[in-house]
Design an enzyme around this catalytic site. Structure first.
Site: not given
Lengths: 359, 326
Positions: A256, A260, A269
């Site tokens: 990805r 998100h 993160y």
């Protein structure tokens, strides 16, 4: 003691990160028309995705789930399916849906707060986007069960993420697809991150593909950034399912490249170095390298295509922006085939309120 | 014409509709050769075969999810939850998908499924076999919730539920599955899913109940009649949407209302009925609305379960409290 069953997981890749095609690549990889079609669709998808993110950033779209980096997997699934098959997406498989006939403006309507995006012009039997995670896998199994009971040569395909394979519903879909021997292909688009939780924290299993073994399904892992491998595997597994050969769990290993959703900030993160390395493996770059090596693509053609694609996206964006909001009564009008008396009363209450009768 | 029990009426309705409509299929745990643990599907497998009557893997999530998937592809699944206490894993699929498929796709897809489950206590069953979760489902927009209380109503309401193009939760009061028999013509005549049934006319107090507690409520009415108190008894039957017109008409006549249900009291269906009466029938009431319900505790294991379930005595005591107001 003796071994009663033994399993293994194959990994498929034909086109490497530098655009080198393996000697055992499928025959269609020699067909430039097929590869150009793949590339154009992936490229269009990226133009659309980038525009959608920009719309959200400028307040013209709600939260949006980007598909950046997933283009090869999503487009290949679409190209391998037939119109009469059923597609059960999660919420970022626009590449599959565009192949099947869903319009970009409909994707924008959904993320733009309008249910009519779900009333899309792709196959009318396809499921809308599915936010609760992995429930769509069981709905696909249910659709596949309907096809089997009605003796229809159709296949149901679901997509779930790496995090989604931790859900009960994923295991239940795999188990029932095996138990009923359903024409079902469950694709795991493993993009390594379930919002902030890495793939390594989801399971102790070496691969996600192997989760299908316990259900009695075929299992295979694919380089999800290799559009040729993705198309080959999806065609094979879908046709096997169609002809009664059983279902498959396909793990498409990708990354990805975006947050998100637009509501997320992956810098919180995820190490920058990891993302940088992932960009080196991304799907468009490697297919373009192959096309250029064959002399059928170059910078001029890229520029011309981008111009055309962006113009097409702009037409869709304008159509979306010009969409009038549904009447307030629409929230009631599709609840039931026939509106029950209690909802009729509430609908009338809203009509009176909107007309200014606040007493 | 043979007389049949409530559970036989359930079977008869499913068989009738399966003969009439090839898209109707039955799925669940042990519903095949075994005919269901209560025998609600007895004989269906022999009659219709394994492609119409499907034993699923032992997982309620699977049953609900498969049913949703089949329904949006044009089949009419009748899914069975073996017991009320096992229905909770199904709720994700019912709430997030079945109940809103039509609305969220603006009518493109819909979910014509029935989820059947035995409900209620009083049969000395093990833990998790005696729940009354109707209010949980009634709270969900997009569902119809039905509980029959007689063989004839079970037949007619289940036919209507199967024919309905939207999802219906159909609870079967297991305590009265075999309580009595009555003549139920197998004529395919469905009952409406938006009316309640006045089982006994009266003018002093309105008793509203449903499911197995129709029995205790009618008994209470009988005993009250011996004392000269005339109780009207209404079987709600369809829990969602509730036929408030009939209830309000009755309360206009009696001025008193006692609601009887075995589910826990707080936020139960009794609360909704009381709220509606407070909103629209306040000046018809001469006494506060009373609720006789289960308590806000898990239904006890069977040594104490009858202390939990509303009894004839508790119903009469509540009626007496309302009669103190003139």
């Amino acid at each position: 003691m003796h071994t009663v069953a033994r399993f293994h997981i194959d990994y498929v890749r034909y086109l490497d990160e530098d655009g080198q095609l393996a000697a055992d690549a499928p025959a269609f990889a020699a067909d430039n028309a097929v590869l150009l079609d793949l590339y154009r669709r992936m490229n269009f998808l990226r133009c659309f995705d980038s525009k959608a993110v920009a719309l959200q950033r400028t307040g013209k779209l709600g939260t949006y789930a980007s598909c950046l980096g997933h283009e090869a997997a999503h487009v290949a699934i679409g190209l391998a399916m037939r119109q009469e098959d059923v597609f059960c997406p999660m919420y970022r498989e626009y590449g599959t849906q565009f192949v099947r006939g869903v319009k970009p403006r409909e994707v924008l309507m959904y993320w733009g707060g309008d249910e009519r995006g779900n009333d899309f012009s792709g196959p009318r039997h396809d499921l809308p986007w599915c936010v609760p995670i992995a429930t769509q896998c069981l709905h696909a199994a249910g659709a596949a069960l309907a096809f089997k009971l009605r003796h229809e040569p159709r296949v149901a395909v679901s997509v779930v993420g790496d995090g989604g394979t931790s859900k009960t519903d994923f295991y239940a879909a795999v188990n029932s697809a095996g138990a009923f021997r359903l024409p079902y292909v469950g694709v795991i688009v493993n993009n390594q991150w379930a919002i902030s939780v890495p793939r390594s924290a989801q399971t102790g299993a070496e691969t996600l593909a192997q989760k299908g073994i316990a259900g009695g399904l075929h299992c295979i892992q694919v380089d999800g950034n290799d559009p040729i491998a993705m198309l080959a595997v999806m065609r094979d597994t879908i046709e096997r399912a169609r002809t009664g050969g059983g279902g498959t769990v396909v793990e498409a290993v990708t990354y990805r490249l975006s947050d998100h959703t637009t509501a997320d900030d992956a810098r919180r993160y995820r190490p920058e170095e990891e993302v940088k390395q992932a960009w080196a493996r991304e799907p468009l770059k490697r297919l373009r390298a192959l096309l250029e090596a064959r002399g059928i693509w170059d910078q001029a053609r890229e520029d011309a295509f981008k111009l055309e694609a962006n113009a097409e996206v702009d037409v869709e964006v304008n159509a979306y922006l010009e969409t009038r909001t549904q009447p307030v009564t629409s929230m009631f009008d599709f609840m039931f085939a026939e509106l029950p008396h209690d909802l009729r009363e509430q609908r009338e209450e809203v009509v009176r309120w909107e007309a200014g009768h606040h007493g | 014409m043979a007389e049949i029990t409530l559970i036989e009426a359930v079977t008869q309705a499913m068989a009738y509709e399966m003969r009439r409509d090839p898209s109707v299929i039955v799925l669940g745990e042990d519903v095949g050769v075994n005919g269901g643990v209560f025998r609600a599907t007895a004989g269906l497998h022999a009659q219709f075969g394994s492609e119409r009557v499907l034993d699923t893997p032992l997982d309620e999530t699977t049953i609900a999810g498969l049913a949703v998937g089949m329904a949006f592809q044009g089949m009419k699944p009748i899914a069975e939850s073996q017991f009320d206490g096992f229905i909770y894993p199904m709720m994700d699929h019912i709430i997030c998908h079945a109940a809103r498929m039509r609305s969220r796709t603006r009518g493109r897809l819909h979910c014509p499924m029935v989820l059947r489950a035995p409900c209620g206590g009083g049969i000395r069953a093990p833990e998790h076999h005696s729940e009354a979760p109707e209010a949980l489902f009634a709270h969900i927009p997009g569902l119809r919730v039905v509980i029959p209380s007689s063989p004839a109503r079970a037949y007619g309401l289940l036919l209507a539920a199967i024919r309905d193009p939207d999802p219906v939760i159909f609870f079967e009061p297991k305590r009265i599955y075999r309580q009595y028999k009555e003549e139920v013509p197998d004529d395919g005549e469905a009952l409406p899913l938006d009316v309640c049934f006045v089982l006994r006319d009266g003018h002093d107090v309105t008793l509203v109940t449903w499911g197995a507690h129709v029995k205790e409520t009618l008994e209470a009415a009988e005993q009250l009649a011996e004392r000269g108190v005339s109780a009207e008894v209404i079987d709600l039957a369809t829990i969602k949407p509730i036929d408030f017109d009939t209830i309000r008409e009755s309360v206009k006549k009696t001025g008193r209302c006692v609601i009887v249900h075995e589910a826990a009291r707080t936020a139960g269906i009794g609360a909704e009925i009381a709220a509606q009466l407070a909103e629209k029938s306040m000046f018809d009431l001469v006494a506060p609305v009373e609720r006789v319900t289960g308590y806000d505790v898990p239904i006890p294991l069977f040594r104490l379960e009858m202390k939990y379930l509303p009894s004839v005595e508790r119903i009469i005591a509540a009626v007496d409290r309302t009669l103190a107001y003139r």
